[in-house]
Motif scaffolding. Sequence first.
Motif, PDB file in Angstrom:
ATOM      1  N   CYS A  28      34.230  12.458 -12.762  1.00 55.29           N
ATOM      2  CA  CYS A  28      34.088  12.421 -14.219  1.00 55.29           C
ATOM      3  C   CYS A  28      35.027  13.425 -14.882  1.00 55.29           C
ATOM      4  O   CYS A  28      35.670  13.107 -15.885  1.00 55.29           O
ATOM      5  CB  CYS A  28      32.646  12.697 -14.619  1.00 55.29           C
ATOM      6  N   ARG A  29      35.112  14.618 -14.327  1.00 59.28           N
ATOM      7  CA  ARG A  29      36.026  15.626 -14.863  1.00 59.28           C
ATOM      8  C   ARG A  29      37.478  15.188 -14.726  1.00 59.28           C
ATOM      9  O   ARG A  29      38.272  15.336 -15.650  1.00 59.28           O
ATOM     10  CB  ARG A  29      35.836  16.957 -14.123  1.00 59.28           C
ATOM     11  N   GLU A  30      37.809  14.652 -13.573  1.00 53.09           N
ATOM     12  CA  GLU A  30      39.184  14.239 -13.288  1.00 53.09           C
ATOM     13  C   GLU A  30      39.664  13.148 -14.239  1.00 53.09           C
ATOM     14  O   GLU A  30      40.804  13.163 -14.695  1.00 53.09           O
ATOM     15  CB  GLU A  30      39.253  13.740 -11.845  1.00 53.09           C
ATOM     16  N   HIS A  31      38.794  12.195 -14.555  1.00 52.71           N
ATOM     17  CA  HIS A  31      39.183  11.057 -15.384  1.00 52.71           C
ATOM     18  C   HIS A  31      38.783  11.191 -16.849  1.00 52.71           C
ATOM     19  O   HIS A  31      39.096  10.318 -17.657  1.00 52.71           O
ATOM     20  CB  HIS A  31      38.587   9.769 -14.807  1.00 52.71           C
ATOM     21  N   GLY A  32      38.067  12.247 -17.191  1.00 57.23           N
ATOM     22  CA  GLY A  32      37.701  12.475 -18.584  1.00 57.23           C
ATOM     23  C   GLY A  32      36.634  11.539 -19.107  1.00 57.23           C
ATOM     24  O   GLY A  32      36.702  11.097 -20.252  1.00 57.23           O
ATOM     25  N   ILE A  33      35.650  11.218 -18.256  1.00 59.46           N
ATOM     26  CA  ILE A  33      34.540  10.368 -18.681  1.00 59.46           C
ATOM     27  C   ILE A  33      33.238  11.130 -18.499  1.00 59.46           C
ATOM     28  O   ILE A  33      33.177  12.103 -17.748  1.00 59.46           O
ATOM     29  CB  ILE A  33      34.488   9.042 -17.877  1.00 59.46           C
ATOM     30  N   SER A  34      32.199  10.677 -19.167  1.00 56.01           N
ATOM     31  CA  SER A  34      30.896  11.302 -18.993  1.00 56.01           C
ATOM     32  C   SER A  34      30.193  10.683 -17.791  1.00 56.01           C
ATOM     33  O   SER A  34      30.537   9.584 -17.345  1.00 56.01           O
ATOM     34  CB  SER A  34      30.038  11.114 -20.249  1.00 56.01           C
ATOM     35  N   SER A  35      29.216  11.388 -17.280  1.00 53.50           N
ATOM     36  CA  SER A  35      28.467  10.846 -16.142  1.00 53.50           C
ATOM     37  C   SER A  35      27.692   9.601 -16.575  1.00 53.50           C
ATOM     38  O   SER A  35      27.511   8.677 -15.784  1.00 53.50           O
ATOM     39  CB  SER A  35      27.538  11.900 -15.552  1.00 53.50           C
ATOM     40  N   ALA A  36      27.259   9.561 -17.835  1.00 51.18           N
ATOM     41  CA  ALA A  36      26.551   8.382 -18.332  1.00 51.18           C
ATOM     42  C   ALA A  36      27.460   7.155 -18.302  1.00 51.18           C
ATOM     43  O   ALA A  36      27.026   6.060 -17.929  1.00 51.18           O
ATOM     44  CB  ALA A  36      26.048   8.620 -19.750  1.00 51.18           C
ATOM     45  N   THR A  37      28.727   7.339 -18.669  1.00 57.79           N
ATOM     46  CA  THR A  37      29.683   6.239 -18.624  1.00 57.79           C
ATOM     47  C   THR A  37      29.880   5.761 -17.199  1.00 57.79           C
ATOM     48  O   THR A  37      29.895   4.561 -16.929  1.00 57.79           O
ATOM     49  CB  THR A  37      31.035   6.678 -19.221  1.00 57.79           C
ATOM     50  N   PHE A  38      30.007   6.710 -16.275  1.00 55.07           N
ATOM     51  CA  PHE A  38      30.194   6.337 -14.874  1.00 55.07           C
ATOM     52  C   PHE A  38      29.018   5.514 -14.368  1.00 55.07           C
ATOM     53  O   PHE A  38      29.210   4.461 -13.761  1.00 55.07           O
ATOM     54  CB  PHE A  38      30.359   7.585 -13.998  1.00 55.07           C
ATOM     55  N   TYR A  39      27.806   5.974 -14.619  1.00 57.19           N
ATOM     56  CA  TYR A  39      26.638   5.252 -14.117  1.00 57.19           C
ATOM     57  C   TYR A  39      26.448   3.901 -14.814  1.00 57.19           C
ATOM     58  O   TYR A  39      25.967   2.949 -14.206  1.00 57.19           O
ATOM     59  CB  TYR A  39      25.380   6.117 -14.228  1.00 57.19           C
ATOM     60  N   LYS A  40      26.865   3.817 -16.082  1.00 53.31           N
ATOM     61  CA  LYS A  40      26.818   2.526 -16.787  1.00 53.31           C
ATOM     62  C   LYS A  40      27.801   1.544 -16.142  1.00 53.31           C
ATOM     63  O   LYS A  40      27.462   0.383 -15.921  1.00 53.31           O
ATOM     64  CB  LYS A  40      27.144   2.734 -18.270  1.00 53.31           C
ATOM     65  N   TRP A  41      29.013   2.038 -15.833  1.00 53.07           N
ATOM     66  CA  TRP A  41      29.992   1.198 -15.145  1.00 53.07           C
ATOM     67  C   TRP A  41      29.476   0.770 -13.781  1.00 53.07           C
ATOM     68  O   TRP A  41      29.649  -0.368 -13.374  1.00 53.07           O
ATOM     69  CB  TRP A  41      31.299   1.958 -14.940  1.00 53.07           C
ATOM     70  N   ARG A  42      28.849   1.691 -13.054  1.00 46.41           N
ATOM     71  CA  ARG A  42      28.363   1.366 -11.716  1.00 46.41           C
ATOM     72  C   ARG A  42      27.262   0.316 -11.778  1.00 46.41           C
ATOM     73  O   ARG A  42      27.215  -0.592 -10.953  1.00 46.41           O
ATOM     74  CB  ARG A  42      27.859   2.620 -11.001  1.00 46.41           C
ATOM     75  N   ALA A  43      26.399   0.408 -12.782  1.00 45.01           N
ATOM     76  CA  ALA A  43      25.339  -0.591 -12.933  1.00 45.01           C
ATOM     77  C   ALA A  43      25.911  -1.956 -13.291  1.00 45.01           C
ATOM     78  O   ALA A  43      25.421  -2.992 -12.827  1.00 45.01           O
ATOM     79  CB  ALA A  43      24.349  -0.139 -13.999  1.00 45.01           C
ATOM     80  N   LYS A  44      26.964  -1.969 -14.108  1.00 46.01           N
ATOM     81  CA  LYS A  44      27.516  -3.231 -14.582  1.00 46.01           C
ATOM     82  C   LYS A  44      28.522  -3.834 -13.610  1.00 46.01           C
ATOM     83  O   LYS A  44      28.513  -5.040 -13.385  1.00 46.01           O
ATOM     84  CB  LYS A  44      28.194  -3.005 -15.932  1.00 46.01           C
ATOM     85  N   TYR A  45      29.378  -3.000 -13.027  1.00 42.18           N
ATOM     86  CA  TYR A  45      30.488  -3.507 -12.224  1.00 42.18           C
ATOM     87  C   TYR A  45      30.390  -3.176 -10.744  1.00 42.18           C
ATOM     88  O   TYR A  45      31.301  -3.486  -9.991  1.00 42.18           O
ATOM     89  CB  TYR A  45      31.816  -2.940 -12.731  1.00 42.18           C
ATOM     90  N   GLY A  46      29.344  -2.523 -10.307  1.00 46.20           N
ATOM     91  CA  GLY A  46      29.234  -2.119  -8.910  1.00 46.20           C
ATOM     92  C   GLY A  46      29.297  -3.305  -7.960  1.00 46.20           C
ATOM     93  O   GLY A  46      28.662  -4.327  -8.169  1.00 46.20           O
ATOM     94  N   GLY A  47      30.114  -3.197  -6.924  1.00 49.16           N
ATOM     95  CA  GLY A  47      30.232  -4.253  -5.936  1.00 49.16           C
ATOM     96  C   GLY A  47      31.182  -5.366  -6.304  1.00 49.16           C
ATOM     97  O   GLY A  47      31.364  -6.304  -5.544  1.00 49.16           O
ATOM     98  N   MET A  48      31.824  -5.273  -7.469  1.00 44.16           N
ATOM     99  CA  MET A  48      32.760  -6.316  -7.895  1.00 44.16           C
ATOM    100  C   MET A  48      34.174  -5.949  -7.481  1.00 44.16           C
ATOM    101  O   MET A  48      34.498  -4.795  -7.287  1.00 44.16           O
ATOM    102  CB  MET A  48      32.738  -6.461  -9.412  1.00 44.16           C
TER     103      MET A  48
END
Length: 62
Positions: A28-48
């Motif tokens: 999250c620090r490296e890419h400038g995103i929040s942890s909430a954004t990361f987990y939202k992406w993982r819920a939506k796009y995980g495994g794709m």
Amino acid sequence: MRTSRFSDSQIIAILKQAEGGSPVPELCREHGISSATFYKWRAKYGGMDASLMARMKELEEE
């Protein structure tokens, strides 16, 4: 709705890094995103992969 500043392939790459064992707070620090954004992406796009993500975006637009 606001568009993402990350492309589909970038989102997939970030999620793959996390699957590879990189710590989430570091990613999250490296890419400038929040942890909430990361987990939202993982819920939506995980495994794709990129082709499935493109197909899903086409269906959302219809």
